[in-house]
Motif scaffolding. Structure first.
Motif, short mmCIF file in Angstrom:
data_model
loop_
_atom_site.label_atom_id
_atom_site.label_comp_id
_atom_site.label_asym_id
_atom_site.label_seq_id
_atom_site.Cartn_x
_atom_site.Cartn_y
_atom_site.Cartn_z
N ARG A 171 0.84 -1.20 0.00
CA ARG A 171 0.00 0.00 0.00
C ARG A 171 0.87 1.26 0.00
NH1 ARG A 171 -3.30 -3.14 3.55
NH2 ARG A 171 -2.27 -2.22 5.38
N GLN A 172 1.99 1.21 0.72
CA GLN A 172 2.90 2.36 0.76
C GLN A 172 3.53 2.60 -0.61
OE1 GLN A 172 5.31 0.80 3.92
NE2 GLN A 172 4.50 2.21 5.44
N ILE A 173 3.91 1.54 -1.29
CA ILE A 173 4.50 1.69 -2.62
C ILE A 173 3.50 2.32 -3.57
CG2 ILE A 173 5.35 0.40 -4.62
CD1 ILE A 173 6.53 -1.61 -2.60
N ALA A 174 2.23 1.96 -3.42
CA ALA A 174 1.18 2.50 -4.28
C ALA A 174 0.98 4.00 -4.08
CB ALA A 174 -0.12 1.76 -4.05
N THR A 175 1.49 4.58 -2.97
CA THR A 175 1.35 6.01 -2.74
C THR A 175 2.42 6.84 -3.45
OG1 THR A 175 2.73 6.08 -0.73
CG2 THR A 175 0.39 5.52 -0.45
N LEU A 176 3.43 6.19 -4.02
CA LEU A 176 4.48 6.94 -4.71
C LEU A 176 3.92 7.62 -5.95
CD1 LEU A 176 7.46 4.39 -4.63
CD2 LEU A 176 7.00 6.26 -3.04
N THR A 177 4.38 8.83 -6.21
CA THR A 177 4.00 9.52 -7.43
C THR A 177 4.71 8.87 -8.61
OG1 THR A 177 5.82 11.11 -7.37
CG2 THR A 177 3.83 11.69 -6.12
N PRO A 178 4.23 9.10 -9.85
CA PRO A 178 4.93 8.53 -11.02
C PRO A 178 6.41 8.90 -11.07
CG PRO A 178 2.77 9.33 -11.67
CD PRO A 178 2.97 9.76 -10.24
N GLN A 179 6.74 10.14 -10.73
CA GLN A 179 8.15 10.56 -10.76
C GLN A 179 8.95 9.85 -9.67
OE1 GLN A 179 9.25 12.03 -13.22
NE2 GLN A 179 10.59 13.78 -12.87
N GLN A 180 8.36 9.72 -8.48
CA GLN A 180 9.04 9.00 -7.41
C GLN A 180 9.26 7.54 -7.77
OE1 GLN A 180 6.40 9.76 -4.13
NE2 GLN A 180 7.20 11.82 -3.75
N PHE A 181 8.29 6.96 -8.46
CA PHE A 181 8.45 5.56 -8.86
C PHE A 181 9.57 5.42 -9.88
CE2 PHE A 181 7.35 1.78 -11.37
CZ PHE A 181 7.40 0.84 -10.35
N LYS A 182 9.69 6.37 -10.80
CA LYS A 182 10.80 6.34 -11.77
C LYS A 182 12.14 6.42 -11.05
CE LYS A 182 8.22 8.49 -15.58
NZ LYS A 182 8.10 9.70 -16.43
N VAL A 183 12.22 7.26 -10.02
CA VAL A 183 13.46 7.35 -9.25
C VAL A 183 13.73 6.04 -8.54
CG1 VAL A 183 14.58 8.49 -7.28
CG2 VAL A 183 13.31 9.86 -8.95
N LEU A 184 12.71 5.43 -7.98
CA LEU A 184 12.88 4.15 -7.29
C LEU A 184 13.41 3.08 -8.25
CD1 LEU A 184 12.52 2.43 -4.73
CD2 LEU A 184 10.16 1.98 -5.47
N MET A 185 12.86 3.03 -9.46
CA MET A 185 13.33 2.06 -10.43
C MET A 185 14.78 2.35 -10.86
SD MET A 185 10.99 -0.23 -10.86
CE MET A 185 10.77 -0.03 -9.08
N ALA A 186 15.14 3.63 -10.91
CA ALA A 186 16.52 3.98 -11.24
C ALA A 186 17.47 3.55 -10.13
CB ALA A 186 16.63 5.49 -11.48
N LEU A 187 17.03 3.64 -8.89
CA LEU A 187 17.84 3.15 -7.77
C LEU A 187 18.10 1.66 -7.90
CD1 LEU A 187 16.25 5.01 -4.69
CD2 LEU A 187 18.33 5.62 -5.96
N ALA A 188 17.12 0.93 -8.41
CA ALA A 188 17.28 -0.51 -8.58
C ALA A 188 18.40 -0.83 -9.56
CB ALA A 188 15.97 -1.14 -9.08
N ASP A 189 18.61 0.06 -10.54
CA ASP A 189 19.67 -0.14 -11.53
C ASP A 189 21.01 0.39 -11.05
OD1 ASP A 189 17.94 -1.33 -13.31
OD2 ASP A 189 17.42 0.56 -14.28
N GLY A 190 21.05 0.93 -9.83
CA GLY A 190 22.31 1.42 -9.27
C GLY A 190 22.74 2.77 -9.80
N ARG A 191 21.82 3.54 -10.36
CA ARG A 191 22.19 4.84 -10.92
C ARG A 191 22.47 5.86 -9.82
NH1 ARG A 191 18.37 2.96 -14.67
NH2 ARG A 191 19.09 3.01 -16.83
N LEU A 192 23.39 6.77 -10.10
CA LEU A 192 23.70 7.85 -9.18
C LEU A 192 22.68 8.98 -9.34
CD1 LEU A 192 27.57 8.07 -9.78
CD2 LEU A 192 26.34 6.65 -8.14
N ASN A 193 22.64 9.86 -8.34
CA ASN A 193 21.70 10.98 -8.40
C ASN A 193 21.89 11.81 -9.66
OD1 ASN A 193 20.53 10.25 -6.01
ND2 ASN A 193 21.63 11.73 -4.76
N LYS A 194 23.16 12.04 -10.04
CA LYS A 194 23.43 12.83 -11.25
C LYS A 194 22.85 12.14 -12.48
CE LYS A 194 27.68 15.07 -9.63
NZ LYS A 194 29.14 15.20 -9.84
N GLN A 195 23.03 10.84 -12.56
CA GLN A 195 22.51 10.10 -13.71
C GLN A 195 20.98 10.12 -13.75
OE1 GLN A 195 24.60 6.48 -12.53
NE2 GLN A 195 25.77 6.55 -14.44
N ILE A 196 20.37 9.95 -12.57
CA ILE A 196 18.91 9.98 -12.51
C ILE A 196 18.39 11.36 -12.92
CG2 ILE A 196 16.90 9.72 -11.01
CD1 ILE A 196 18.59 7.84 -9.27
#
Length: 230
Positions: free
Chosen positions: A145-170
């Motif tokens: 339920r908490q994951i479902a509260t993420l905004t579309p942009q926040q979810f994109k950032v979360l998926m980028a974290l899964a790929d190990g991307r740095l903040n600059k890359q994201i």
């Protein structure tokens, strides 16, 4: 006129699903897509779509990422999963992430037709015998339920974290500043009740694996490392 979108990268199953829709709902408009990008484009063309039939695995998506993205972008459009995965835990997660139904690919065309009619009538649909087997612990229910509260942009950032991307890359990929990315990471950790971006990355990787046994990441520290990626 009813409008349905099918998203599946297997041509034969797309054709079979299209035939099932035509038989179950004569006169309905059906558009079949083979990737997440094509599906999103189709939704732009058909904003009044009545139902999306979504495969969990196709180009541009993996695991529950496509479902969560769709629910974030278009919460008004019902999405049902059509998948070869019949693990009760996967079914439970799909429902918790906002799917209105779960149709196994092993189902007969007649059963798929019944499911489509039920879904278009506004009902939730699960395969017979599997609904009773679906169960999930309270902790995991809360987390989904908490994951479902993420905004579309926040979810994109979360998926980028899964790929190990740095903040600059994201930031470069999303066309936002590094400070904005850090703000998104802070919000993600707060919404998910986590302390470290590494925990969020682990959780995201499990989201991409629809057959993972658990979503709950280990709590390895009480220190935040939001900016420790350089």
């Amino acid at each position: 006129m009813l409008r349905l979108l099918i998203a599946d990268d297997h041509p034969l199953f797309r054709a079979a699903l299209t035939a099932a829709v035509a038989d179950a709902v004569p006169g309905a408009t059906v558009e079949a897509t083979a990737s997440m990008a094509d599906l999103l484009a189709a939704l732009e063309r058909q904003p009044d779509c009545d139902l999306v039939l979504l495969d969990l695995r196709m180009p541009g998506s993996s695991g529950f990422s496509s479902l969560i993205q769709l629910r974030g972008l278009r919460p008004d459009v019902p999405v049902a999963i059509v998948s070869g995965e019949e693990n009760p835990l996967v079914v439970r997660r799909a429902i918790d992430f906002g799917a209105c139904g779960y149709i196994p690919k092993s189902a007969s065309l007649a059963v798929i037709g019944d499911a489509i009619r039920a879904l278009l009538d506004g009902n939730e649909w699960l395969p017979e015998g599997l609904a009773e087997a679906v169960d999930q612990g309270a902790a995991e229910q809360a987390l989904t339920r908490q994951i479902a509260t993420l905004t579309p942009q926040q979810f994109k950032v979360l998926m980028a974290l899964a790929d190990g991307r740095l903040n600059k890359q994201i930031g470069y990929e999303l066309n936002v500043t590094e400070a904005t990315v850090k703000a998104h990471v802070t919000a993600i950790l707060r919404k998910l009740g986590l302390y470290r971006r590494t925990q969020a990355a682990l959780l995201a990787r499990r989201l991409l694996d629809a057959s993972a046994d658990t979503l709950t990441p280990p709590l390895d520290s009480t220190q935040s490392d939001i900016g420790d990626d350089d």
